[in-house]
Write a protein that holds these residues in place. Structure first.
Motif, PDB file in Angstrom:
ATOM      1  N   ALA A  98      46.782  14.050 -57.050  1.00  0.00           N
ATOM      2  CA  ALA A  98      45.650  13.440 -57.017  1.00  0.00           C
ATOM      3  C   ALA A  98      44.707  13.107 -58.539  1.00  0.00           C
ATOM      4  CB  ALA A  98      44.628  14.490 -56.541  1.00  0.00           C
ATOM      5  N   HIS A  99      43.982  11.959 -58.197  1.00  0.00           N
ATOM      6  CA  HIS A  99      43.086  11.775 -59.580  1.00  0.00           C
ATOM      7  C   HIS A  99      41.879  10.839 -59.151  1.00  0.00           C
ATOM      8  CE1 HIS A  99      44.241   7.227 -60.105  1.00  0.00           C
ATOM      9  NE2 HIS A  99      44.837   7.664 -58.931  1.00  0.00           N
ATOM     10  N   HIS A 100      40.933  10.737 -59.919  1.00  0.00           N
ATOM     11  CA  HIS A 100      39.753   9.759 -59.839  1.00  0.00           C
ATOM     12  C   HIS A 100      39.855   8.920 -61.314  1.00  0.00           C
ATOM     13  CE1 HIS A 100      36.587  11.738 -62.096  1.00  0.00           C
ATOM     14  NE2 HIS A 100      37.358  12.815 -61.610  1.00  0.00           N
ATOM     15  N   GLY A 144      34.477   1.020 -57.545  1.00  0.00           N
ATOM     16  CA  GLY A 144      35.605   0.658 -56.411  1.00  0.00           C
ATOM     17  C   GLY A 144      36.078   1.990 -55.918  1.00  0.00           C
ATOM     18  N   LYS A 145      36.819   1.898 -54.982  1.00  0.00           N
ATOM     19  CA  LYS A 145      37.302   3.422 -54.139  1.00  0.00           C
ATOM     20  C   LYS A 145      37.998   4.280 -54.806  1.00  0.00           C
ATOM     21  CE  LYS A 145      39.878   1.090 -51.101  1.00  0.00           C
ATOM     22  NZ  LYS A 145      40.933   0.790 -50.216  1.00  0.00           N
ATOM     23  N   CYS A 146      38.669   3.762 -56.033  1.00  0.00           N
ATOM     24  CA  CYS A 146      39.357   4.675 -56.740  1.00  0.00           C
ATOM     25  C   CYS A 146      38.403   5.629 -57.785  1.00  0.00           C
ATOM     26  CB  CYS A 146      40.604   4.008 -57.852  1.00  0.00           C
ATOM     27  SG  CYS A 146      41.769   3.324 -56.733  1.00  0.00           S
ATOM     28  N   LYS A 147      37.235   5.496 -57.867  1.00  0.00           N
ATOM     29  CA  LYS A 147      36.215   6.190 -58.641  1.00  0.00           C
ATOM     30  C   LYS A 147      36.078   7.437 -57.705  1.00  0.00           C
ATOM     31  CE  LYS A 147      31.989   4.813 -56.525  1.00  0.00           C
ATOM     32  NZ  LYS A 147      30.508   4.383 -56.744  1.00  0.00           N
ATOM     33  N   ASN A 148      36.651   7.632 -56.618  1.00  0.00           N
ATOM     34  CA  ASN A 148      36.390   8.969 -55.796  1.00  0.00           C
ATOM     35  C   ASN A 148      37.722   9.640 -55.876  1.00  0.00           C
ATOM     36  OD1 ASN A 148      33.920   8.362 -54.541  1.00  0.00           O
ATOM     37  ND2 ASN A 148      34.956   6.887 -53.244  1.00  0.00           N
TER      38      ASN A 148
END
Length: 159
Positions: free
Chosen positions: A40-42, A48-52
């Motif tokens: 898991a990461h952010h 965008g979605k990947c900040k979550n």
């Protein structure tokens, strides 16, 4: 019909083949080994979605080149697996990458460079591999089945 044949006699060393015949060539060859891990990461400073917080099943591919020894082996696939398990995977598999990796934005581009550095440094520690010219040629890190980042020796190291 030709094709399938039952082997009745296994080839024996020093009887059917001699030790000096085991090494077939003196050319550089590349072997490749793939691994997968879940993490898991952010991302920081990203809209965008990947900040979550989210996860991936990553696939890493290591390309290692060198010259074969007297038995025709350059590096055993099992040795690559041991390096992966003991030196790299322990920081990645089922981990929150933002905590376990050095301080960085955990992009595929940053992670693949870190992986390259880890594997390359480990390979340089063993005299048997340095004498055989063993070197890391590339690391490819798939974040999804269709998206990857890559680090190559010619981009990473000055010789």
């Amino acid at each position: 019909m030709t094709g399938f044949k039952i082997v009745e006699k296994l080839q024996k060393i020093n009887e059917d083949i001699h030790k000096e015949q085991l090494k077939y060539h003196h050319k550089r060859v590349l072997v490749s080994k793939e691994f997968t891990f879940d993490a898991a990461h952010h991302l920081h400073c990203y809209e965008g979605k990947c900040k979550n917080l989210h996860g991936h099943t990553y696939k890493a591919i290591f390309g290692i080149s060198g010259y074969t020894d007297d038995t025709g082996l350059m590096i055993d696939f099992g040795e690559i697996k041991q390096i992966w398990k003991n030196e790299i995977e322990i920081h990645l598999d089922h981990r929150y990458l933002n905590d376990t990796l050095p301080l960085m934005n955990t992009t595929a581009e940053n992670i693949v460079v870190w992986m390259y550095e880890m594997m390359s440094e480990y390979l340089k520690k063993d005299l048997k591999w340095t004498e055989a010219g063993v070197r890391l040629e590339f690391v490819r890190l798939f974040e999804t089945p269709t998206s990857y980042a890559e680090a190559r020796r010619e981009w990473m190291e000055v010789e």
